[in-house]
Design an enzyme around this catalytic site. Sequence first.
Site, short mmCIF file in Angstrom:
data_model
loop_
_atom_site.label_atom_id
_atom_site.label_comp_id
_atom_site.label_asym_id
_atom_site.label_seq_id
_atom_site.Cartn_x
_atom_site.Cartn_y
_atom_site.Cartn_z
N SER A 55 0.86 -1.18 0.00
CA SER A 55 0.00 0.00 0.00
C SER A 55 0.90 1.22 0.00
CB SER A 55 -0.94 0.00 1.22
OG SER A 55 -0.22 -0.13 2.43
N GLU A 64 1.30 5.59 0.67
CA GLU A 64 0.78 6.81 1.30
C GLU A 64 1.19 8.03 0.48
OE1 GLU A 64 0.84 7.48 5.66
OE2 GLU A 64 2.07 9.24 5.15
N ASP A 115 -1.23 15.49 15.47
CA ASP A 115 -0.26 16.30 16.22
C ASP A 115 -0.87 17.64 16.60
OD1 ASP A 115 1.77 14.37 15.93
OD2 ASP A 115 2.21 15.12 13.91
N PHE A 141 12.57 14.09 10.24
CA PHE A 141 11.32 13.39 10.53
C PHE A 141 11.53 12.41 11.68
CE2 PHE A 141 9.75 13.73 5.84
CZ PHE A 141 9.29 15.01 6.09
N HIS A 144 3.67 -1.06 3.79
CA HIS A 144 3.08 0.25 3.53
C HIS A 144 4.22 1.23 3.26
CE1 HIS A 144 -0.09 3.27 3.73
NE2 HIS A 144 0.71 4.04 4.46
#
Length: 304
Positions: free
Chosen positions: A23, A25, A117, A227, A277
């Site tokens: 999958s 994103e 967040d 990140f 993913h």
Amino acid sequence: MMKAIAPRASRLMNGRGQKLRVSFEFFPPKTEEMERSLWEAIERLAPISPHFVSVTYGAGGSTRERTHATVKRMLDETALTPAAHLTCVDATRDDVDAVVQNYREIGVRHIVALRGDPTSGVGAHYAPHPGGYQNAADLVAGIRRIGDFEVSVSAYPEKHPDSRDTEVDLDMLKAKVDAGATRAITQFFFDNDLYFSYLDRVRARGINIPIVPGIVPVQNFKQVRNFAERCGTSIPRWLAQRFDGLDDDVATRKLVAAAVAAEQVLDLVDRGVTDFHFYTMNRADLVYAVCHLLGLRPALKEAA
């Protein structure tokens, strides 16, 4: 190296009868140029026939309209199955419920439910909206009350930055599953042993939903490192060394990035993982290359 890797992956995919699923994103674009880049990536990756594709949702619903527009276009113009991200930050239950209802009306049947967040920035403390959902588990329950959605949630092999300890983290995952979550997708990681150690702890808690590893091909090492610092992901020394000195060497950096991602994913396959993913960053090349190494091909080429 490739001669050693290819038979191993092939044996796992065919000899054991395991079918790999992926999958992807994406995030909603802010500009026309970003819009073009996004849809170029989607067009490149769609023929691989991913299990689903997810579209992120900005803090406090800041990308709500762009997320909705991207999901709607996927439904209208592609054969992809979109999963819409949704958070409960700075929103009332009525506001969130309206978004869920809207998604149901346009044909979305899969939501990625996240706490989200704080909108006040990095380091800010999360506080539930007085009239909103209290946390991700509460949000999952609200979504399931509205419709029979598939609901994916987040999982953290190295602990959520806001959690006091790993036990609290597992408590929250269990609460999300009890509320109706059907899949968990992990934060990205680079040490596969961390994933399997986490999976052991999850299963020991009686949590039996799929825990899908989240994979981020390193398009830009400095960006990924930033990140990682924000989300509590460790950067192994060996990974930093792989990209050392390549800041201005784009071509070599891409080759190294593809090799790193392929090594990680093929090791996971070798250890029994079948679902992945990919955090694409709206770019297709590295993800497509890794999927190719996994044996995933466009359907038309397979048919031929």
